[in-house]
Design a protein around this motif. Structure first.
Motif, PDB file in Angstrom:
ATOM      1  N   SER A  96       1.031  -1.209   0.466  1.00  0.00           N
ATOM      2  CA  SER A  96       0.016  -0.111  -0.071  1.00  0.00           C
ATOM      3  C   SER A  96       1.201   1.435   0.128  1.00  0.00           C
ATOM      4  O   SER A  96       1.360   1.183   0.697  1.00  0.00           O
ATOM      5  CB  SER A  96      -0.931   0.001   1.186  1.00  0.00           C
ATOM      6  N   GLU A  97       0.432   2.568  -0.319  1.00  0.00           N
ATOM      7  CA  GLU A  97       0.706   3.341  -0.606  1.00  0.00           C
ATOM      8  C   GLU A  97       1.500   4.108   1.026  1.00  0.00           C
ATOM      9  O   GLU A  97       2.030   4.544   0.772  1.00  0.00           O
ATOM     10  CB  GLU A  97       0.094   4.711  -1.565  1.00  0.00           C
ATOM     11  N   GLU A  98       0.393   4.643   2.181  1.00  0.00           N
ATOM     12  CA  GLU A  98       0.387   4.157   3.253  1.00  0.00           C
ATOM     13  C   GLU A  98       1.643   3.649   3.442  1.00  0.00           C
ATOM     14  O   GLU A  98       2.574   4.492   4.305  1.00  0.00           O
ATOM     15  CB  GLU A  98      -0.849   3.688   3.919  1.00  0.00           C
ATOM     16  N   LEU A 135       5.059   5.135   2.460  1.00  0.00           N
ATOM     17  CA  LEU A 135       5.834   6.156   2.673  1.00  0.00           C
ATOM     18  C   LEU A 135       6.141   6.568   4.690  1.00  0.00           C
ATOM     19  O   LEU A 135       6.867   6.749   4.512  1.00  0.00           O
ATOM     20  CB  LEU A 135       4.221   7.587   3.255  1.00  0.00           C
ATOM     21  N   ARG A 136       5.407   4.688   4.727  1.00  0.00           N
ATOM     22  CA  ARG A 136       6.126   5.220   6.935  1.00  0.00           C
ATOM     23  C   ARG A 136       7.269   4.845   6.382  1.00  0.00           C
ATOM     24  O   ARG A 136       8.150   5.023   7.648  1.00  0.00           O
ATOM     25  CB  ARG A 136       4.916   4.096   7.097  1.00  0.00           C
ATOM     26  N   SER A 148       3.180   8.894  -5.124  1.00  0.00           N
ATOM     27  CA  SER A 148       4.453   8.223  -4.339  1.00  0.00           C
ATOM     28  C   SER A 148       5.616   8.471  -5.675  1.00  0.00           C
ATOM     29  O   SER A 148       6.248   8.672  -4.885  1.00  0.00           O
ATOM     30  CB  SER A 148       4.210   5.953  -5.024  1.00  0.00           C
TER      31      SER A 148
END
Length: 507
Positions: free
Chosen positions: A127-129, A132-133, A155
């Motif tokens: 996932s994109e989330e 990013l983390r 992204s």
């Protein structure tokens, strides 16, 4: 000094008794009891920068710690390995420190010997989330796999900052099968032109791109700071108009692109005419091109074929509807790309040059224990080879260039571990004094002095031959050929003597 003792392996005039001190020393180390802080510090020192950042990420997430308490982000911010040890000892009891560490290493798969220089988002959350983390971990990784992870142009915007960072280590990036669109590629391109960007391989297959994507990519490839040498744009609707945009870049003296994949990109005969003008340029750096599954018609392929016959054409591999056309002369058409298996590297060897070169370490390295690690100063590559394969090695000092079955012993009886001293391996010993071949504990001296420090190896697995050549002025001079019967895949490897080095060559 232990290093000298460990490396004083020899046989007859040059070699003494086997280095049993290495084995004894390793057993001693394995049985030593150490304080908790020292044990933990040794573990963390064995982690790469990407692995340490991921280790910190796990420590901050209580849902991943199976009931153990999490550590506040502020406590680990900018923490080095020593700081991390102090924070963990303060947070957990002595027993729990080791338990938490083992838990995290298991979740990271470090205990299985997995190399976290390779970051695969799917192992955490596609996932994109999640991406990013985990950007700090991504930034410290050499190879980043994000294919099919539901990413968008958001992204790409994040990767602009990653690739522009002076601390970014990413050299290979796979964004295939994500809906990035042209706007996402434009954002990504800004990062690729950064003087800090080290990216060499970019895969954008099946990313919903059209011909307009080529415009920013063309500017990137012409930039003197761009290091990209492999670009995959397959399965995108680029069309002839898109290819025309990139042609000026392919002929630019600044363009370093060697491998361009345009499979299934809706190209026609018109594209063949455009490509023919580039392939005949001396300034082109292209070595491999894939144009399969495009409607170029017979007339288009004839145009491309005529360009391939040009004396200035640099292309070596051309993938067309009828298969692969090998343009590289002689044995080099069987070239294979090799990577060193870090789990096999002896603790007195050190990897450099993006893990393509190995040298004798000035002191013992803190590598994590692994059953594949050699007790002798040896290593193997990851690739098990069959068929016909060719590779080249540059050496200094005294080096054994070897090929071995994977089952060769790593510890115990030295004769069963040593390349060329058993029926599991074969080697060419290279030194300034000359060459010798080792095959099942038999040495064959080669009556010639080296004229080059570059050796080529050609394996014809079905025929049971392993041939060694000197590479001199782009000419192959045969040293020796071993004739046998191979029953398993062969893994290239090295053994180093003191003050020596060996490098895998890019061909």
């Amino acid at each position: 000094m232990f290093l000298c003792e460990a490396q004083s392996y020899a046989h007859r005039a040059e070699f003494g008794s086997p280095p049993t001190a290495v084995y004894s020393y390793c057993l001693l180390r394995a049985n030593m009891e150490k304080p908790v802080k020292q044990k933990l510090l040794e573990i963390l020192q064995d982690l790469g920068e990407a692995e340490l950042k991921l280790f910190h990420w796990y420590l901050q997430n209580p849902e991943l710690l199976d009931g153990f308490g999490a550590i506040k982000k502020c406590s680990l911010q900018r923490a080095d390995r020593v700081d991390t040890v102090e924070v963990m000892v303060e947070e957990y009891t002595s027993d729990h420190v080791i338990d938490v560490t083992n838990l995290i290493l298991k979740k990271m798969k470090i205990t299985e010997g997995e190399d976290l220089d390779v970051f695969d988002l799917k192992k955490y959350s596609a996932s994109e989330e999640a991406l990013l983390r985990l950007l700090p971990v991504v930034k410290a990784s050499n190879k980043v796999l994000l294919g099919g992870c539901n990413l968008s142009e958001r992204s790409c915007e994040a990767f602009f900052s990653v690739l522009s960072s002076p601390s970014c280590q990413v050299r290979e990036l796979d964004l295939s099968e994500n809906i990035l669109q042209n706007s996402g590629v434009k954002l990504l391109s800004f990062g690729l032109t950064s003087p800090h960007c080290r990216l060499e391989i970019l895969r954008l297959s099946n990313c919903n791109l059209s011909g307009d994507s080529f415009k920013p990519l063309s500017s990137v490839l012409m930039s003197p700071s761009c290091q990209v040498r492999e670009l995959d744009l397959s399965n995108n609707n680029l069309q002839d108009s898109g290819l025309k945009l990139v042609v000026p870049a392919l002929g630019s003296p600044h363009c370093k692109l060697e491998n361009l994949r345009l499979r299934d990109c809706n190209l026609s005969e018109e594209s063949c005419e455009v490509l023919a003008s580039v392939l005949s340029l001396q300034t082109s750096s292209l070595r491999e091109m894939d144009l399969r599954n495009n409607e170029m018609q017979d007339s288009g392929w004839k145009l491309a074929s005529a360009a391939l016959e040009s004396p200035d054409c640099t292309l070596e591999i051309f993938r067309e509807p009828d298969g692969v056309r090998w343009l590289k002369p002689g044995l080099r058409k069987y070239s294979c790309q090799l990577t060193i298996d870090t789990n096999t590297v002896n603790t007195f060897l050190k990897l450099t040059d993006n893990q393509r070169k190995v040298i004798i370490a000035p002191q013992e390295m803190l590598y994590r224990d692994h059953p594949d690690r050699f007790i002798l100063p040896q290593l193997l590559c990851r690739e098990g080879l069959t068929g016909r394969c060719y590779w080249e090695v540059e050496w200094t000092g005294g080096v054994h260039i070897a090929a071995s079955y994977k089952g060769i012993k790593r510890t115990g009886d030295i004769g069963l571990c040593w390349f060329g001293w058993n029926a599991q391996s074969w080697s060419l010993k290279c030194s300034d004094g000359g060459y010798s071949v080792w095959d099942d504990f038999r040495e064959t001296a080669i009556p010639s002095s080296p004229v080059s420090n570059r050796v080529a190896v050609y394996m014809d697995w079905p025929a049971g031959t392993l041939s060694f050549y000197e590479v001199f002025s782009n000419t192959l001079i045969q040293i020796h050929t071993i004739n046998t019967t191979f029953t398993e895949p062969l893994y290239p490897g090295f053994m180093l003597q003191p003050v020596s080095s060996a490098s895998l060559c890019l061909i």
